[in-house]
Design an enzyme around this catalytic site. Structure first.
Site, PDB file in Angstrom:
ATOM      1  N   GLU A 101       6.654   5.883   5.135  1.00 33.93           N
ATOM      2  CA  GLU A 101       5.866   6.194   6.336  1.00 33.93           C
ATOM      3  C   GLU A 101       6.313   5.444   7.601  1.00 33.93           C
ATOM      4  OE1 GLU A 101       1.833   5.536   4.977  1.00 33.93           O
ATOM      5  OE2 GLU A 101       1.175   7.006   6.494  1.00 33.93           O
ATOM      6  N   THR A 124       9.525   5.937  -1.641  1.00 34.28           N
ATOM      7  CA  THR A 124       8.455   4.954  -1.816  1.00 34.28           C
ATOM      8  C   THR A 124       7.847   5.097  -3.203  1.00 34.28           C
ATOM      9  OG1 THR A 124       6.225   4.225  -1.218  1.00 34.28           O
ATOM     10  CG2 THR A 124       6.742   6.459  -0.613  1.00 34.28           C
ATOM     11  N   ILE A 125       7.559   3.960  -3.801  1.00 33.01           N
ATOM     12  CA  ILE A 125       6.859   4.015  -5.091  1.00 33.01           C
ATOM     13  C   ILE A 125       5.448   4.556  -4.894  1.00 33.01           C
ATOM     14  CG2 ILE A 125       8.180   2.115  -6.128  1.00 33.01           C
ATOM     15  CD1 ILE A 125       5.600   0.367  -5.736  1.00 33.01           C
ATOM     16  N   ASP A 126       4.917   4.457  -3.652  1.00 34.66           N
ATOM     17  CA  ASP A 126       3.519   4.830  -3.411  1.00 34.66           C
ATOM     18  C   ASP A 126       3.285   6.345  -3.461  1.00 34.66           C
ATOM     19  OD1 ASP A 126       3.287   2.119  -2.930  1.00 34.66           O
ATOM     20  OD2 ASP A 126       3.310   2.332  -0.745  1.00 34.66           O
ATOM     21  N   ARG A 161     -11.432  -7.415 -25.533  1.00 38.44           N
ATOM     22  CA  ARG A 161     -11.563  -7.764 -24.115  1.00 38.44           C
ATOM     23  C   ARG A 161     -11.470  -6.539 -23.208  1.00 38.44           C
ATOM     24  NH1 ARG A 161      -7.384 -12.855 -24.149  1.00 38.44           N
ATOM     25  NH2 ARG A 161      -8.938 -14.478 -24.449  1.00 38.44           N
ATOM     26  N   VAL A 272       7.102  -6.120  -9.879  1.00 36.50           N
ATOM     27  CA  VAL A 272       7.906  -5.609 -11.015  1.00 36.50           C
ATOM     28  C   VAL A 272       7.946  -4.077 -10.957  1.00 36.50           C
ATOM     29  CG1 VAL A 272       7.564  -7.501 -12.662  1.00 36.50           C
ATOM     30  CG2 VAL A 272       5.982  -5.601 -12.679  1.00 36.50           C
ATOM     31  N   ARG A 274       8.546  -2.307  -8.514  1.00 40.17           N
ATOM     32  CA  ARG A 274       9.571  -1.844  -7.565  1.00 40.17           C
ATOM     33  C   ARG A 274      10.979  -2.236  -7.986  1.00 40.17           C
ATOM     34  NH1 ARG A 274       7.247  -3.615  -1.891  1.00 40.17           N
ATOM     35  NH2 ARG A 274       9.241  -4.679  -1.742  1.00 40.17           N
TER      36      ARG A 274
HETATM   37  O1  F6P Z   1       4.998   0.431   0.012  1.00 40.90           O
HETATM   38  C1  F6P Z   1       5.472  -0.122  -1.177  1.00 40.90           C
HETATM   39  C2  F6P Z   1       4.688  -1.348  -1.538  1.00 40.90           C
HETATM   40  O2  F6P Z   1       5.197  -1.851  -2.750  1.00 40.90           O
HETATM   41  C3  F6P Z   1       3.173  -1.163  -1.633  1.00 40.90           C
HETATM   42  O3  F6P Z   1       2.779  -0.538  -2.823  1.00 40.90           O
HETATM   43  C4  F6P Z   1       2.703  -2.582  -1.490  1.00 40.90           C
HETATM   44  O4  F6P Z   1       1.401  -2.663  -0.952  1.00 40.90           O
HETATM   45  C5  F6P Z   1       3.681  -3.161  -0.490  1.00 40.90           C
HETATM   46  O5  F6P Z   1       4.842  -2.358  -0.568  1.00 40.90           O
HETATM   47  C6  F6P Z   1       4.045  -4.595  -0.756  1.00 40.90           C
HETATM   48  O6  F6P Z   1       4.841  -5.006   0.283  1.00 40.90           O
HETATM   49  P1  F6P Z   1       5.686  -6.348   0.297  1.00 40.90           P
HETATM   50  O7  F6P Z   1       6.935  -6.102  -0.498  1.00 40.90           O
HETATM   51  O8  F6P Z   1       5.976  -6.558   1.742  1.00 40.90           O
HETATM   52  O9  F6P Z   1       4.845  -7.403  -0.333  1.00 40.90           O
END
Ligand code: F6P
Length: 343
Positions: A101, A124-126, A161, A272, A274
C-alpha cells in the site's frame, strides 16, 4: 531500455523471484539493462543504486528478503524528496516498483502528478492490496502460521491450556482467517469484526464443557475489542507515521484466563511470518508478476499495476489498488466459514 527496480515497505518472501523474472525476461527478450535502487524509495531519493543483471539474480529464486534491500521511506515524507527522486529517476527510462500500500501509493502519486513512467507489482504478507485477488508472500505467511498452530495444538492438549496465537496482517485479518481455518482454531479474531470478549469466553467454556480441554485462539495483530467492552491501550506510531501493532494477544490471554479460569499462554509469531523461503505458489505468482511487469513497461502501460484476477495476470490502474478505501478486507462470508467451528 534502462529500467530501474525497487522493493519497498516490509519485505516478504517472493521479492527476489519478481526481480529475477523481470531481469531475466528483460535481458533475454527485450535486451534491457537494469539498475537496482537500494532500500526502496530511499535509494531513489538519495541516488543510491546497485548493479542488477542476470548474473546477480542467479540462485535468488528460493531466497527470502530482497537483494535490493527495503525501507519505509517515501519521497513525499522527506524534505525535497520528490524533487530529488525525479532528478535521480532521469537516469532510467522506466521504473518497476515492487511494494504494498505505502510504496505503491507513492508510486501512484509520482505517476499521476509527475508522469513518472512506472509499473507497480503488489507484494505483502498482509494480502490487503486492492484489485488483486492475492499478493505473493501471503501464502508463505499463512503456511508458517498454520505450521505454528499445528504445533500449538499438541502442547495445548498436553497441558489443557488455551493458546492465544497472534499473527500479522496490519488492519486486515487475511493471515488470521486463513491460518485459523487451516489450523482448526477454536476462535479466530480479525480487525474487520471487533471482538466481544464475553462471547469468546462463553464459546471456550462451552467447548471445554463438551469434552475438549484445549483451545487455540488465533488473533490478528490489528484486532480490536468492541467499544465499551475491555479497555485497549493506545498504539505507538513509528517514525514513518505507521501504527506499530502487536501485543493484543497478551491482553486477550489475560482476559480469557481471568474470566474462564483456563490457564492461557501467548505466542506472537511476529517476523518469522515474513522470513525464509517462499512457497511454490508464491514463487510462481512472483515470477508471473515479474514477467508481466516487464511486458507492461514495454507496452508503455505506465501508472498500472500487475494483478491476479480469476487466475489471470491483468493490468489495473494503481488508483484501483491503493486509492483510499480500496484496501482489500476479509469478507463476512469467510468469517461465517470459521464461525461454524466455534460451537
Ligand atoms: O506489512 C507487513 C507487516 O509485516 C505487517 O503485517 C506488520 O504489522 C508490519 O509489517 C511490521 O512492520 P515492521 O517490519 O516495520 O515491524
Amino acid at each position: 531500455m534502462r529500467i530501474g527496480v525497487l522493493t519497498g515497505g516490509g519485505d516478504c518472501p517472493g521479492l527476489n523471484a519478481v526481480i529475477r523474472a523481470a531481469v531475466r525476461k528483460g535481458e533475454a527478450i527485450y535486451g534491457d539493462e537494469f539498475l537496482g535502487y537500494a532500500d526502496g524509495w530511499r535509494g531513489v531519493v538519495e541516488g543510491v543504486t546497485l548493479s542488477l543483471d542476470g548474473q546477480r539474480c542467479r540462485g535468488i529464486l528460493p531466497r527470502g528478503g530482497t537483494i535490493l534491500g527495503t525501507s519505509r521511506v517515501s519521497p513525499h515524507l522527506v524534505n525535497g524528496g520528490v524533487e530529488a527522486a525525479l532528478r535521480h529517476l532521469a537516469e532510467v527510462d522506466a521504473l518497476i516498483v515492487i511494494g504494498g500500500e505505502g510504496t505503491l501509493g507513492a508510486a501512484w502519486r509520482l505517476a499521476e502528478e509527475h508522469h513518472v513512467p512506472l509499473v507497480g507489482v503488489p507484494k505483502t504478507i498482509d494480502n490487503d492490496v486492492g484489485a488483486t485477488e492475492v499478493t505473493f508472500g501471503f501464502h508463505t505467511a499463512v503456511q508458517i502460521a498454520t505450521d505454528a498452530i499445528d504445533r500449538l495444538h499438541t502442547t495445548a492438549e498436553a497441558h489443557d491450556r488455551v493458546m492465544v496465537c497472534e499473527v500479522m496482517g496490519r488492519n486486515a485479518g487475511w493471515i488470521a482467517i486463513y491460518a485459523g481455518i487451516a489450523g482448526g482454531a477454536a476462535e479466530i479474531i480479525i480487525p474487520e469484526e471487533p471482538f466481544d470478549i464475553e462471547l469468546i469466553c462463553e464459546n471456550l467454556v462451552r467447548r471445554h464443557r463438551s469434552g475438549r480441554y484445549a483451545s487455540v485462539v488465533v488473533v490478528a495483530e490489528g484486532a480490536l475489542p468492541k467499544p465499551g467492552t475491555i479497555p485497549f491501550p493506545e498504539r505507538e506510531v513509528d517514525i514513518y507515521g505507521h501504527e506499530r501493532l502487536g501485543g493484543i494477544a497478551n491482553l486477550l490471554a489475560r482476559e480469557i484466563e481471568l474470566r474462564t479460569g483456563f490457564e492461557s499462554r501467548v505466542t506472537i509469531l511476529g517476523h518469522v511470518q515474513r522470513g525464509g523461503t517462499p512457497t511454490a505458489f508464491d514463487r510462481v505468482l512472483a515470477t508471473r508478476f515479474g514477467m508481466a511487469a516487464i511486458d507492461a513497461v514495454h507496452d508503455g502501460a505506465f501508472g498500472k499495476m500487475v494483478a491476479l484476477q480469476a487466475a489471470k495476470i491483468v493490468r489495473v490502474p494503481l488508483a484501483e489498488a491503493v486509492g483510499s478505501g480500496n484496501a482489500k478486507r476479509v469478507p463476512h462470508e469467510l468469517v461465517e466459514v470459521a464461525d461454524v467451528f466455534y460451537r
